[in-house]
Scaffold this motif. Sequence first.
Motif, mmCIF file in Angstrom:
data_model
loop_
_atom_site.group_PDB
_atom_site.id
_atom_site.type_symbol
_atom_site.label_atom_id
_atom_site.label_comp_id
_atom_site.label_asym_id
_atom_site.label_seq_id
_atom_site.Cartn_x
_atom_site.Cartn_y
_atom_site.Cartn_z
ATOM 1 N N ASP A 117 84.369 -25.842 -7.529
ATOM 2 C CA ASP A 117 83.877 -24.499 -7.211
ATOM 3 C C ASP A 117 82.493 -24.232 -7.802
ATOM 4 N N LEU A 118 82.054 -25.069 -8.726
ATOM 5 C CA LEU A 118 80.733 -24.887 -9.333
ATOM 6 C C LEU A 118 79.654 -25.431 -8.396
ATOM 7 N N PRO A 119 78.495 -24.796 -8.372
ATOM 8 C CA PRO A 119 77.368 -25.376 -7.622
ATOM 9 C C PRO A 119 77.016 -26.737 -8.223
ATOM 10 N N PRO A 120 76.424 -27.633 -7.426
ATOM 11 C CA PRO A 120 76.122 -28.988 -7.922
ATOM 12 C C PRO A 120 75.303 -29.016 -9.215
ATOM 13 N N GLY A 121 74.332 -28.139 -9.353
ATOM 14 C CA GLY A 121 73.515 -28.124 -10.566
ATOM 15 C C GLY A 121 74.319 -27.776 -11.799
ATOM 16 N N GLN A 122 75.182 -26.761 -11.683
ATOM 17 C CA GLN A 122 76.022 -26.374 -12.817
ATOM 18 C C GLN A 122 77.021 -27.485 -13.134
ATOM 19 N N ARG A 123 77.568 -28.104 -12.100
ATOM 20 C CA ARG A 123 78.516 -29.196 -12.304
ATOM 21 C C ARG A 123 77.826 -30.347 -13.036
ATOM 22 N N ALA A 124 76.597 -30.658 -12.643
ATOM 23 C CA ALA A 124 75.847 -31.728 -13.303
ATOM 24 C C ALA A 124 75.611 -31.395 -14.774
ATOM 25 N N VAL A 125 75.264 -30.141 -15.064
ATOM 26 C CA VAL A 125 75.043 -29.730 -16.452
ATOM 27 C C VAL A 125 76.331 -29.891 -17.266
ATOM 28 N N VAL A 126 77.449 -29.458 -16.718
ATOM 29 C CA VAL A 126 78.725 -29.559 -17.437
ATOM 30 C C VAL A 126 79.086 -31.023 -17.701
ATOM 31 N N VAL A 127 78.913 -31.875 -16.700
ATOM 32 C CA VAL A 127 79.254 -33.288 -16.884
ATOM 33 C C VAL A 127 78.355 -33.924 -17.932
ATOM 34 N N LEU A 128 77.054 -33.677 -17.842
ATOM 35 C CA LEU A 128 76.137 -34.282 -18.810
ATOM 36 C C LEU A 128 76.349 -33.726 -20.214
ATOM 37 N N ARG A 129 76.485 -32.420 -20.335
ATOM 38 C CA ARG A 129 76.600 -31.797 -21.658
ATOM 39 C C ARG A 129 77.961 -32.060 -22.300
ATOM 40 N N HIS A 130 79.028 -31.939 -21.530
ATOM 41 C CA HIS A 130 80.357 -31.949 -22.140
ATOM 42 C C HIS A 130 81.145 -33.241 -21.920
ATOM 43 N N TRP A 131 80.858 -33.969 -20.858
ATOM 44 C CA TRP A 131 81.549 -35.241 -20.643
ATOM 45 C C TRP A 131 80.787 -36.359 -21.339
#
Length: 179
Positions: A117-131
Amino acid sequence: MRSSSRDEAFTLFATQARPGLLRSARLLTTGDEARAEDLVQHVLVRLYVRWPNVTRADDPVRYAHRSLVNAFIDDSRKVHRRREWSSEDPARSEVAVEGDSTVDPLLRQQVLRALADLPPGQRAVVVLRHWLDWSVEQTAQALDISTGSVKSQNHKALASLRTSLPQLSPVFATERASS
């Protein structure tokens, strides 16, 4: 570098980096196995072509992840990704994501749906920052955005995840002070 030694060096790199790239791609594509495989293959081809530049990078694996995120964002913008599907959207399918087998499969699917449900940019930020546990600065550099944008997108993404996943709100409440 001779062609055969270049090929050997790239093969070794690809063999070692591919599993991590594939895990990240699965998160970015929210469990769409085929799309994740395609992204990783596309990135590995691009890395092979640019192999001399990759070997000069400070961290070739980080370079590969940056290429993966860029390929994901580019792919997300393509018109064919916006078409209507005759069945369930693959990004919301029940494809299992490789990972810790102790994680509840139902919870895993809820997290993947919330990420979808997140836009691609937000999803990318979450994956890079938290994963991948990248810093704000590393994430900003990879996405070619300001650190303020990384913090803003991370904040919005975590707020959305808190709403979508109320049972995990305490996890998202422990947002890093630097994010």
